[in-house]
Scaffold this motif. Structure first.
Motif, PDB file in Angstrom:
ATOM      1  N   PHE A 285       4.643  -1.738  -8.979  1.00 47.66           N
ATOM      2  CA  PHE A 285       5.712  -2.722  -8.816  1.00 47.66           C
ATOM      3  C   PHE A 285       7.026  -2.040  -8.429  1.00 47.66           C
ATOM      4  O   PHE A 285       7.743  -2.524  -7.537  1.00 47.66           O
ATOM      5  N   ARG A 286       7.362  -0.938  -9.069  1.00 43.69           N
ATOM      6  CA  ARG A 286       8.627  -0.274  -8.775  1.00 43.69           C
ATOM      7  C   ARG A 286       8.612   0.345  -7.377  1.00 43.69           C
ATOM      8  O   ARG A 286       9.624   0.319  -6.663  1.00 43.69           O
ATOM      9  N   ASP A 287       7.478   0.912  -6.982  1.00 43.79           N
ATOM     10  CA  ASP A 287       7.375   1.489  -5.641  1.00 43.79           C
ATOM     11  C   ASP A 287       7.573   0.422  -4.567  1.00 43.79           C
ATOM     12  O   ASP A 287       8.334   0.605  -3.612  1.00 43.79           O
ATOM     13  N   LEU A 288       6.861  -0.705  -4.713  1.00 40.92           N
ATOM     14  CA  LEU A 288       6.934  -1.758  -3.704  1.00 40.92           C
ATOM     15  C   LEU A 288       8.301  -2.444  -3.723  1.00 40.92           C
ATOM     16  O   LEU A 288       8.782  -2.903  -2.688  1.00 40.92           O
ATOM     17  N   ARG A 289       8.923  -2.529  -4.880  1.00 44.29           N
ATOM     18  CA  ARG A 289      10.232  -3.167  -4.980  1.00 44.29           C
ATOM     19  C   ARG A 289      11.317  -2.337  -4.299  1.00 44.29           C
ATOM     20  O   ARG A 289      12.191  -2.875  -3.614  1.00 44.29           O
ATOM     21  N   SER A 290      11.248  -1.025  -4.483  1.00 44.88           N
ATOM     22  CA  SER A 290      12.313  -0.150  -3.980  1.00 44.88           C
ATOM     23  C   SER A 290      12.075   0.335  -2.561  1.00 44.88           C
ATOM     24  O   SER A 290      13.017   0.770  -1.886  1.00 44.88           O
ATOM     25  N   GLY A 291      10.821   0.282  -2.096  1.00 39.02           N
ATOM     26  CA  GLY A 291      10.526   0.824  -0.771  1.00 39.02           C
ATOM     27  C   GLY A 291      10.370   2.331  -0.758  1.00 39.02           C
ATOM     28  O   GLY A 291      10.341   2.956   0.308  1.00 39.02           O
ATOM     29  N   ARG A 292      10.232   2.918  -1.916  1.00 42.07           N
ATOM     30  CA  ARG A 292      10.050   4.372  -2.028  1.00 42.07           C
ATOM     31  C   ARG A 292       9.283   4.668  -3.306  1.00 42.07           C
ATOM     32  O   ARG A 292       9.587   4.108  -4.366  1.00 42.07           O
ATOM     33  N   SER A 293       8.290   5.557  -3.192  1.00 43.07           N
ATOM     34  CA  SER A 293       7.487   5.886  -4.361  1.00 43.07           C
ATOM     35  C   SER A 293       8.247   6.822  -5.285  1.00 43.07           C
ATOM     36  O   SER A 293       9.298   7.380  -4.920  1.00 43.07           O
ATOM     37  N   ALA A 294       7.709   7.002  -6.482  1.00 49.19           N
ATOM     38  CA  ALA A 294       8.335   7.905  -7.439  1.00 49.19           C
ATOM     39  C   ALA A 294       8.381   9.333  -6.908  1.00 49.19           C
ATOM     40  O   ALA A 294       9.272  10.108  -7.281  1.00 49.19           O
ATOM     41  N   GLU A 295       7.450   9.674  -6.014  1.00 47.71           N
ATOM     42  CA  GLU A 295       7.423  11.019  -5.421  1.00 47.71           C
ATOM     43  C   GLU A 295       8.366  11.156  -4.237  1.00 47.71           C
ATOM     44  O   GLU A 295       8.525  12.261  -3.682  1.00 47.71           O
ATOM     45  N   GLY A 296       8.945  10.033  -3.788  1.00 42.28           N
ATOM     46  CA  GLY A 296       9.846  10.081  -2.648  1.00 42.28           C
ATOM     47  C   GLY A 296       9.208   9.689  -1.332  1.00 42.28           C
ATOM     48  O   GLY A 296       9.843   9.820  -0.270  1.00 42.28           O
ATOM     49  N   VAL A 299       7.682   3.605   1.453  1.00 39.14           N
ATOM     50  CA  VAL A 299       6.745   2.498   1.230  1.00 39.14           C
ATOM     51  C   VAL A 299       7.319   1.269   1.927  1.00 39.14           C
ATOM     52  O   VAL A 299       8.522   1.001   1.829  1.00 39.14           O
ATOM     53  N   GLU A 300       6.483   0.531   2.636  1.00 39.63           N
ATOM     54  CA  GLU A 300       6.946  -0.698   3.276  1.00 39.63           C
ATOM     55  C   GLU A 300       7.046  -1.795   2.221  1.00 39.63           C
ATOM     56  O   GLU A 300       6.056  -2.152   1.588  1.00 39.63           O
ATOM     57  N   ARG A 301       8.254  -2.318   2.044  1.00 39.19           N
ATOM     58  CA  ARG A 301       8.477  -3.334   1.023  1.00 39.19           C
ATOM     59  C   ARG A 301       7.906  -4.672   1.449  1.00 39.19           C
ATOM     60  O   ARG A 301       8.097  -5.103   2.591  1.00 39.19           O
ATOM     61  N   PRO A 302       7.200  -5.359   0.555  1.00 34.99           N
ATOM     62  CA  PRO A 302       6.739  -6.717   0.877  1.00 34.99           C
ATOM     63  C   PRO A 302       7.882  -7.706   0.832  1.00 34.99           C
ATOM     64  O   PRO A 302       8.924  -7.445   0.209  1.00 34.99           O
ATOM     65  N   GLY A 303       7.712  -8.846   1.489  1.00 30.00           N
ATOM     66  CA  GLY A 303       8.721  -9.891   1.431  1.00 30.00           C
ATOM     67  C   GLY A 303       8.789 -10.544   0.065  1.00 30.00           C
ATOM     68  O   GLY A 303       9.837 -11.039  -0.354  1.00 30.00           O
ATOM     69  N   THR A 304       7.669 -10.541  -0.648  1.00 30.08           N
ATOM     70  CA  THR A 304       7.636 -11.087  -2.003  1.00 30.08           C
ATOM     71  C   THR A 304       8.462 -10.212  -2.942  1.00 30.08           C
ATOM     72  O   THR A 304       8.457  -8.987  -2.836  1.00 30.08           O
ATOM     73  N   MET A 306       8.935  -8.270  -6.020  1.00 28.22           N
ATOM     74  CA  MET A 306       8.077  -7.651  -7.033  1.00 28.22           C
ATOM     75  C   MET A 306       8.893  -7.489  -8.313  1.00 28.22           C
ATOM     76  O   MET A 306       9.333  -6.408  -8.684  1.00 28.22           O
ATOM     77  N   SER A 307       9.086  -8.581  -8.994  1.00 27.68           N
ATOM     78  CA  SER A 307      10.007  -8.614 -10.124  1.00 27.68           C
ATOM     79  C   SER A 307       9.331  -8.169 -11.419  1.00 27.68           C
ATOM     80  O   SER A 307       8.099  -8.130 -11.535  1.00 27.68           O
ATOM     81  N   THR A 308      10.165  -7.856 -12.402  1.00 27.59           N
ATOM     82  CA  THR A 308       9.652  -7.534 -13.734  1.00 27.59           C
ATOM     83  C   THR A 308       8.901  -8.714 -14.324  1.00 27.59           C
ATOM     84  O   THR A 308       7.874  -8.538 -15.003  1.00 27.59           O
ATOM     85  N   ALA A 309       9.390  -9.929 -14.073  1.00 28.08           N
ATOM     86  CA  ALA A 309       8.719 -11.114 -14.597  1.00 28.08           C
ATOM     87  C   ALA A 309       7.298 -11.233 -14.042  1.00 28.08           C
ATOM     88  O   ALA A 309       6.361 -11.599 -14.769  1.00 28.08           O
ATOM     89  N   GLU A 310       7.119 -10.929 -12.750  1.00 25.12           N
ATOM     90  CA  GLU A 310       5.773 -10.961 -12.166  1.00 25.12           C
ATOM     91  C   GLU A 310       4.890  -9.878 -12.799  1.00 25.12           C
ATOM     92  O   GLU A 310       3.704 -10.103 -13.058  1.00 25.12           O
ATOM     93  N   ALA A 311       5.473  -8.704 -13.050  1.00 28.71           N
ATOM     94  CA  ALA A 311       4.700  -7.634 -13.674  1.00 28.71           C
ATOM     95  C   ALA A 311       4.245  -8.035 -15.073  1.00 28.71           C
ATOM     96  O   ALA A 311       3.123  -7.714 -15.495  1.00 28.71           O
ATOM     97  N   ARG A 352       0.887  -5.040   4.020  1.00 26.80           N
ATOM     98  CA  ARG A 352       1.793  -4.069   3.398  1.00 26.80           C
ATOM     99  C   ARG A 352       1.187  -3.497   2.130  1.00 26.80           C
ATOM    100  O   ARG A 352       1.387  -2.321   1.809  1.00 26.80           O
ATOM    101  N   LEU A 353       0.458  -4.329   1.373  1.00 29.16           N
ATOM    102  CA  LEU A 353      -0.211  -3.824   0.179  1.00 29.16           C
ATOM    103  C   LEU A 353      -1.321  -2.847   0.563  1.00 29.16           C
ATOM    104  O   LEU A 353      -1.490  -1.800  -0.074  1.00 29.16           O
ATOM    105  N   LEU A 354      -2.062  -3.168   1.618  1.00 30.75           N
ATOM    106  CA  LEU A 354      -3.080  -2.233   2.098  1.00 30.75           C
ATOM    107  C   LEU A 354      -2.441  -0.923   2.550  1.00 30.75           C
ATOM    108  O   LEU A 354      -2.989   0.167   2.315  1.00 30.75           O
ATOM    109  N   GLY A 355      -1.275  -1.032   3.193  1.00 29.44           N
ATOM    110  CA  GLY A 355      -0.561   0.172   3.596  1.00 29.44           C
ATOM    111  C   GLY A 355      -0.147   1.019   2.404  1.00 29.44           C
ATOM    112  O   GLY A 355      -0.171   2.257   2.476  1.00 29.44           O
ATOM    113  N   TYR A 356       0.211   0.371   1.322  1.00 27.59           N
ATOM    114  CA  TYR A 356       0.553   1.114   0.108  1.00 27.59           C
ATOM    115  C   TYR A 356      -0.672   1.834  -0.429  1.00 27.59           C
ATOM    116  O   TYR A 356      -0.592   2.972  -0.883  1.00 27.59           O
ATOM    117  N   TRP A 357      -1.819   1.164  -0.358  1.00 27.67           N
ATOM    118  CA  TRP A 357      -3.055   1.806  -0.810  1.00 27.67           C
ATOM    119  C   TRP A 357      -3.400   3.007   0.069  1.00 27.67           C
ATOM    120  O   TRP A 357      -3.837   4.045  -0.436  1.00 27.67           O
TER     121      TRP A 357
END
Length: 383
Positions: A285-296, A299-304, A306-311, A352-357
């Motif tokens: 969720f944090r990677d997709l929300r920010s457009g960058r992974s924890a490693e730097g 990541v392509e951000r989805p239009g949806t 990715m809120s804490t409430a959804e998580a 975009r989710l497939l791209g994250y995978w």
């Protein structure tokens, strides 16, 4: 569990308990613990309101000349300075508008503030495209109206009018979903602090003036469909405060686990999802929300959003599945739930989710993580 977390016996008949009831013990304690000056109509001092929302940072507060102590639990994960600005706005009887992306706890914050300031969060208007001006002003009991004509007995107060009469806080949820002409009914209310009832002209009820303490807390999403722009006149009557997503990963993970555990317990089961699975959920969720992974990695951000409430909802769904439909590794269910989240708005988010995978998930799997290797092996379930 603290005393404020213990549900009363009657609470089993309700799915959601208002903040003023859920945290009644803390509110009563704070009212007695801090006898300092309070704005007119307030149940607590401004300092105690901030403490109620943000918690006492693990320090046990003590009643004056007494031995009773209580640690106030944090209820909102965010900047204390934000909460302090909100409290100052309300103390000055100015309108407060909480803005931000969906799922950032704006409604929860408005509920907590209302409960602490005036003892009730029930005076609420839910903004929709079908909300009419009556929701901000008044309506009529038509049976009495036909029988008696326009009288004060036939008048039906809106939540706003009730708050004006009693000097309390009224909450307007998703104000920008109301049509602009409906929103603007608040302009004169926030300026003049009174509502005229022309039908009752020449009676003492022809004008309802706001009692000291009356104010408005509104919420609005920045990214959403069906949003109506607020007029400049209405904007000027609010102080805007933006509620941002939770910045600290550990704080977000703790909140998601706490909320998910509570949701599964309400469903009548014990929470049986490993911390490692929740960590993976929070990371995605944090990677997709920010457009960058924890490693730097980019990541392509989805239009949806990715809120804490959804998580929280995904974590709760995993917990319910583990409790009532056991069989296999609960981690195997994560990709399907993530797909359900990203497909809500834009079909292109699937790609975009497939791209994250194909990016961070694959690279983590190649780095030797067994959990991310398993998630990579589950890529086929995303098709």
């Amino acid at each position: 569990m603290t005393a404020t977390d213990q549900p009363a016996a009657a609470d089993s008949a309700r799915q959601v308990i208002p903040a003023e009831e859920r945290h009644a013990a803390e509110l009563a304690f704070l009212a007695a613990q801090d006898p300092g000056p309070r704005p007119p109509g307030w149940a607590l001092t401004p300092r105690a309101v901030v403490t109620f929302v943000c918690g006492s940072e693990g320090v046990a507060l003590t009643l004056p000349q007494g031995r009773e102590k209580l640690v106030i639990s944090p209820k909102f994960v965010g900047e204390r300075a934000l909460v302090e600005r909100c409290v100052v706005t309300l103390a000055g009887e100015r309108g407060l508008l909480l803005t931000g992306e969906p799922g950032t706890a704006k409604s929860m914050l408005s509920e907590l503030l209302a409960a602490a300031v005036c003892g009730t969060s029930a005076l609420t208007v839910q903004g929709t495209a079908g909300t009419t001006e009556d929701a901000f002003r008044y309506g009529w009991n038509y049976a009495l109206l036909l029988a008696q004509g326009p009288t004060s007995q036939a008048l039906v107060d809106s939540p706003v009018l009730s708050a004006m009469r009693t000097g309390r806080v009224v909450r307007v949820e998703e104000i920008t979903r109301c049509l602009p002409e409906v929103q603007d009914a608040l302009v004169s209310i926030l300026s003049d602090r009174r509502v005229s009832v022309p039908e009752l002209t020449a009676t003492e009820d022809a004008v309802v003036s706001a009692a000291p303490g009356f104010t408005v807390i509104a919420t609005a999403n920045l990214r959403d469909r069906g949003v109506s722009e607020m007029s400049a006149a209405l904007k000027r009557r609010f102080n805007f405060e933006t509620v941002a997503p939770i910045a600290d990963a550990d704080a977000e993970a703790t909140l998601i686990r706490r909320q998910a555990v509570a949701a599964v317990q309400r469903a009548g089961a014990a929470f049986g999802v490993d911390d490692a699975v929740l960590d993976a959920l929070v990371t995605v969720f944090r990677d997709l929300r920010s457009g960058r992974s924890a490693e730097g990695w980019d990541v392509e951000r989805p239009g949806t959003v990715m809120s804490t409430a959804e998580a929280v909802q995904v974590a709760a769904s995993l917990g319910v599945s583990a409790a009532y439909l056991p069989g296999g590794d609960v981690l195997d269910l994560l990709p399907g739930h993530l797909l359900g989240v990203v497909r809500k708005d834009d079909p292109a988010d699937h790609g975009r989710l497939l791209g994250y995978w194909d990016g961070p998930v694959r690279r983590r799997a190649e780095d030797g993580s067994a959990m991310w290797r398993r998630l990579w092996d589950l890529r086929g379930s995303l098709r």
